[in-house]
Design an enzyme around this catalytic site. Structure first.
Site, short mmCIF file in Angstrom:
data_model
loop_
_atom_site.label_atom_id
_atom_site.label_comp_id
_atom_site.label_asym_id
_atom_site.label_seq_id
_atom_site.Cartn_x
_atom_site.Cartn_y
_atom_site.Cartn_z
N LYS A 83 0.82 -1.22 0.00
CA LYS A 83 0.00 0.00 0.00
C LYS A 83 0.85 1.26 0.00
CE LYS A 83 -0.84 0.25 5.03
NZ LYS A 83 -0.26 1.57 5.28
N ASP A 84 2.15 1.17 0.34
CA ASP A 84 3.03 2.33 0.30
C ASP A 84 3.53 2.63 -1.10
OD1 ASP A 84 2.82 2.75 3.02
OD2 ASP A 84 4.63 1.62 3.51
N THR A 127 -5.13 9.02 13.42
CA THR A 127 -4.78 8.30 12.20
C THR A 127 -3.91 9.21 11.34
OG1 THR A 127 -5.57 7.26 10.16
CG2 THR A 127 -6.90 9.06 11.04
N ARG A 131 -7.75 8.64 4.15
CA ARG A 131 -8.79 7.65 3.85
C ARG A 131 -9.49 7.20 5.13
NH1 ARG A 131 -8.81 2.47 4.86
NH2 ARG A 131 -6.60 2.55 5.42
N ARG A 132 -8.72 6.85 6.14
CA ARG A 132 -9.32 6.45 7.41
C ARG A 132 -10.05 7.62 8.06
NH1 ARG A 132 -3.80 3.49 8.81
NH2 ARG A 132 -4.24 1.40 8.00
N ARG A 149 1.70 10.72 13.40
CA ARG A 149 2.78 10.03 12.70
C ARG A 149 3.43 9.07 13.68
NH1 ARG A 149 5.85 11.99 8.75
NH2 ARG A 149 6.67 9.86 8.85
N GLY A 150 4.39 8.29 13.17
CA GLY A 150 5.12 7.37 14.04
C GLY A 150 4.89 5.93 13.65
N ASN A 151 5.75 5.05 14.17
CA ASN A 151 5.61 3.64 13.86
C ASN A 151 4.44 3.03 14.63
OD1 ASN A 151 6.56 3.12 16.50
ND2 ASN A 151 8.68 3.03 15.79
N VAL A 152 4.18 1.76 14.39
CA VAL A 152 3.02 1.11 15.00
C VAL A 152 3.10 1.16 16.52
CG1 VAL A 152 1.82 -1.09 15.29
CG2 VAL A 152 2.60 -0.38 13.02
N THR A 154 4.56 3.31 18.45
CA THR A 154 4.31 4.68 18.92
C THR A 154 2.83 5.01 18.88
OG1 THR A 154 6.50 5.41 18.18
CG2 THR A 154 4.82 7.11 18.49
N ARG A 155 2.16 4.63 17.82
CA ARG A 155 0.74 4.94 17.69
C ARG A 155 -0.09 4.19 18.73
NH1 ARG A 155 -0.53 5.96 11.32
NH2 ARG A 155 1.49 6.80 10.76
N CYS A 242 -1.05 9.92 -1.32
CA CYS A 242 -1.52 9.90 0.05
C CYS A 242 -2.72 10.81 0.29
CB CYS A 242 -0.37 10.30 0.96
SG CYS A 242 -0.55 9.78 2.67
#
Length: 306
Positions: A83-84, A127, A131-132, A149-152, A154-155, A242
């Protein structure tokens, strides 16, 4: 090909490395006699965790350096979250394999395990995806949707430590990191349609590297490839990127593909939805045809401007 060590390029995040392990496992199942070396490459999206992706060129912020390393011959195969990848491939490169796809759906992680409908009015939900965000606003217009923002890790921490009430993430990412127990709710596609290619891994190579192309092809899953081809063709007709609030999900059925697509205003003021069915071998044409149907119904006004 015998005796060659294939250099596998990847981002350095925990999720990217987990996905690379899955990719190498698929390659080893196909060609166990070959050698593989992991090469970690930091992308612009990894270095800058504060700037919104929409201001960094969209999803390309996570793939450009990997593609440049491929073109320079520094790596032989790049592993991406599919998806990226921009919906149109870079010149000289090809997506040589799409292995078996994981669950493509989105999910909610909340501080106390609440589902979306149980969050209080005004709750902050994070998010990084337009889209979300648009679909969240349609489901719960009384919530405050916050860009993060941030990695999984972090979120998830932002939700569990109370910085916000909940975050929306890809279920596949949490599962690959062994964090599925954090999920409070998995969204049905009817509630939140996923991003094109979500849950799939892409193996990208140089078009002229016949050995790498052949190796990757042995790990390819025809059904997964057809599904993401339909989804990405749908997205490409809208320009992708994006900032385009575009979602799509294709499912392989006994007699072909079932594709659902969505185009929406970021504000959630306008939604266009549709679905279509067709043979696997016509996946891209199916995606393009569904996009054309939504454009005829007025979705063209939602296309991002260059």
């Amino acid at each position: 090909m015998a005796g060659r060590t294939f250099r596998i390029g990847t981002r350095g995040s925990r999720l990217a490395l987990a996905q690379t392990d899955l990719a190498i496992a698929a390659l080893r199942r196909a060609r166990p006699e070959l050698s593989y070396e992991v090469v970690v490459i930091r992308t612009r999206g990894d270095r800058d965790r504060r700037t919104p992706l929409s201001q960094m060129g969209g999803r390309g912020a996570f793939v450009a350096e990997l593609e440049q390393a491929l073109l320079r011959g520094e790596i032989d195969i790049a592993v991406h979250s599919l998806k990226d990848l921009p919906s149109r491939p870079a010149p000289g490169l090809t997506v040589a394999a799409v292995p078996v796809r994981d669950d493509p759906r989105d999910c909610l992680v909340s501080r106390d395990g609440r589902r979306l409908e149980s969050l209080p009015a005004g709750a902050r939900v994070g998010t990084g995806s337009p889209r979300r965000a648009a679909q969240l606003r349609a489901l719960r217009p009384d919530l405050e949707v916050v860009e993060i923002r941030g990695n999984v890790d972090t979120r998830v921490r932002k939700a569990l430590e109370g910085e916000m009430e909940a975050v929306v993430l890809a279920l596949a990412g949490l599962s690959r990191l062994g964090m599925a127990d954090r999920v409070a709710q998995v969204f049905a596609p009817e509630e939140m349609l996923p991003a094109p290619g979500q849950g799939a891994i892409a193996l990208e190579t140089r078009e002229d590297d016949a050995a790498a192309v052949a190796l990757c092809a042995a790990a390819d899953h025809p059904g997964a490839r057809a599904c993401v081809a339909a989804e990405r063709a749908f997205e490409a007709r809208f320009g992708g990127g994006c900032n385009a609030v575009v979602a799509a999900l294709a499912v392989a059925e006994d007699d072909g593909l079932w594709l659902r697509g969505l185009a929406a205003a970021p504000s959630a003021d306008a939604f266009f939805r549709g679905e279509a069915r067709g043979p696997l071998e016509r996946a891209e044409a199916l995606g393009e045809a569904l996009a054309e149907e939504l454009l005829r119904r007025g979705a063209g006004a939602l296309q991002p401007r260059g």
